[in-house]
Design an enzyme around this catalytic site. Structure first.
Site, mmCIF file in Angstrom:
data_model
loop_
_atom_site.group_PDB
_atom_site.id
_atom_site.type_symbol
_atom_site.label_atom_id
_atom_site.label_comp_id
_atom_site.label_asym_id
_atom_site.label_seq_id
_atom_site.Cartn_x
_atom_site.Cartn_y
_atom_site.Cartn_z
ATOM 1 N N ALA A 79 0.847 -1.192 0.000
ATOM 2 C CA ALA A 79 0.000 0.000 0.000
ATOM 3 C C ALA A 79 0.882 1.240 0.000
ATOM 4 C CB ALA A 79 -0.896 0.004 1.242
ATOM 5 N N LYS A 80 0.310 2.388 -0.145
ATOM 6 C CA LYS A 80 1.021 3.657 0.014
ATOM 7 C C LYS A 80 -0.005 4.739 0.276
ATOM 8 C CE LYS A 80 5.221 5.420 -0.235
ATOM 9 N NZ LYS A 80 6.442 4.694 0.182
ATOM 10 N N GLY A 81 0.390 5.743 1.040
ATOM 11 C CA GLY A 81 -0.540 6.829 1.317
ATOM 12 C C GLY A 81 0.197 8.140 1.399
#
Ligand code: NAD
Length: 415
Positions: free
Chosen positions: A105-107
């Site tokens: 994931a990445k945010g």
């Protein structure tokens, strides 16, 4: 240049090279490329000057078939959704290469932390976590620090998540030690880069590490620890560049002194008295054996790749090399150890932090380092086996390994 717009396209081009080797069907390619979930949130914040500003935040959960989603949270003014998608997918491949039970994931939040107070950053972090908390958590998605976020940011994440869900330290990694962080996390990424450089330079290329000349772009968390460990292993760090300056010394810089200098001079190597200053823009053309980009994405390009004189490149940064530069290095016979292997030490020790938090039993630094090395060196040999079997680059070999693992997990789940 982490904010450039073609990062997702580059990552997908690299994906396709590995998918071609595996003869992956169009269906499976689509399944593996498409992010599982993408969320955009708006966060209104009352700034200290009384104005109301609405910030934009993202979280992309790329793939969770091998375990909870895992990836950093970054603050950057140029952040765009396509970059978040690209970095989320890289994390899926990275966790699969080192074979830890996480997805990718990445945010991030589009903001300029240099122009905000600590209180404003805290409010923004809390609002972001509050809006996303239903898709986060120890078994869903576990954030960690990234560009412009740190252990303090993760402490706010822990606290805000806990307001709704109770005390769950495994909901975030990269926390301060006092709040359940792990020993060895700070040094983990740079240490992994150094271990991969040692392995490639000695066992793969057959050279002696003693006296090997190392060049670095970036002397932050990743670069400074990579330099420290390589120096301790007997290598000579001959040139280092960062955002504010560059310093070189053919006989080797005094790395422990440079480490102290940077930490007491706003993080920069500029002004270090133990070497000659030079133009940071010429870092790629410096004379040396091992080159470590450990600052920005997209810096080794069609324009800069021909300048490189080193025979080994070890990627500390995420996505520092464009597909065009990859081809140039391949044609020139320069070995490149890719980010999804070389900088995976950080996520590996994040995994240890998560495990320690779940069991509430903690390990000392020596144990963490021993476990990190075991996992990374196994991944190194696994990728090497793919490279030998397919006669491909190390990036493609690492992606082949990752795709096989994620594809298998998908199939076992019935997809
Ligand atoms: P950091 O903020 O601690 O350090 C960044 C370094 O890059 C600094 O020395 C800075 O001066 C330098 N830099 C910035 N702009 C530059 C420019 N224009 N020219 C030259 N140097 C410049 O960041 P970090 O945590 O060391 O991360 C570096 C890279 O490694 C990033 O790409 C990050 O995504 C990646 N990475 C970090 C980790 C981790 O655990 N920290 C893990 C995996 C990947």
């Amino acid at each position: 240049m982490d904010g450039r717009t073609n990062l997702f396209e580059s990552v997908n081009r690299q994906f396709d090279e590995a998918a071609d080797i595996l003869n992956l069907s169009q269906e499976m390619r689509e399944l593996l490329k498409t992010p599982y979930r993408e969320i955009t949130v708006a966060m209104p914040i009352r700034m200290e000057d009384g104005t109301l500003r609405v910030f934009k935040g993202y979280r992309v959960q790329h793939n969770g078939v091998r375990g909870p989603q895992k990836g950093g949270l970054r603050f950057h003014p140029d952040l765009v959704l396509d970059d978040v998608r690209a970095l989320a997918s890289l994390n899926t491949w990275k966790t699969a290469v080192v074979n830890i039970p996480f997805g990718g994931a990445k945010g991030g939040i589009q903001c300029d932390p240099a122009k905000m107070s600590l209180h404003e950053l805290e409010m923004l972090t809390r609002r972001y976590i509050s809006k996303l908390s239903m898709v986060l958590g120890p078994t869903r998605d576990v954030p960690s620090p990234d560009l412009n976020t740190n252990a303090q940011t993760m402490a706010w994440v822990l606290d805000e998540y806990g307001r709704k869900n109770g005390y769950q330290p495994a909901c975030v990694t990269g926390k301060p030690l006092e709040l359940g962080g792990s020993q060895g996390r700070e040094a983990a990424t740079g240490r992994g880069v150094a271990l991969c450089a040692r392995e490639a330079w000695t066992r793969l290329l057959g050279h002696d590490l003693a006296g090997a000349r190392v060049i670095l772009q970036g002397f932050g968390n990743v670069g400074s620890f990579a330099a420290k460990f390589l120096h301790e292993m007997g290598a000579r760090v001959v040139a280092v560049a960062d955002r504010d300056g560059a310093v070189r010394r053919a006989e080797g810089l005094d790395v422990p002194a440079l480490f102290v200098h940077a930490r007491t001079n706003r993080g920069t190597v500029a002004g270090f008295p133990g070497g000659e200053a030079f133009d940071p823009g010429t870092i790629w053309a410096q004379e040396g054996d091992i080159l470590i980009p450990a600052a920005l994405g997209g810096v080794l390009t069609q324009a800069t790749a021909p300048e490189v004189r080193a025979s080994l490149i070890v990627e500390g940064a995420n996505a520092p090399t464009t597909p065009e530069a990859d081809r140039i290095f391949w044609e020139r016979g320069i070995t490149l150890i890719p980010d999804i292997l070389a900088n995976a030490g950080g996520v590996t020790v994040s995994y240890f932090e998560w495990v320690q938090n779940l069991q509430q039993l903690f390990w000392d630094e020596a144990e963490i380092f021993e476990k990190e090395e075991k996992i990374l060196m196994q991944a190194f040999r696994d990728v090497e086996e793919k490279v030998k079997r397919h006669g491909c680059t190390w990036r493609t070999g690492a992606l082949v390994l990752a795709l096989e693992r994620v594809k298998k997990a998908n199939e076992l789940r019935g997809w």
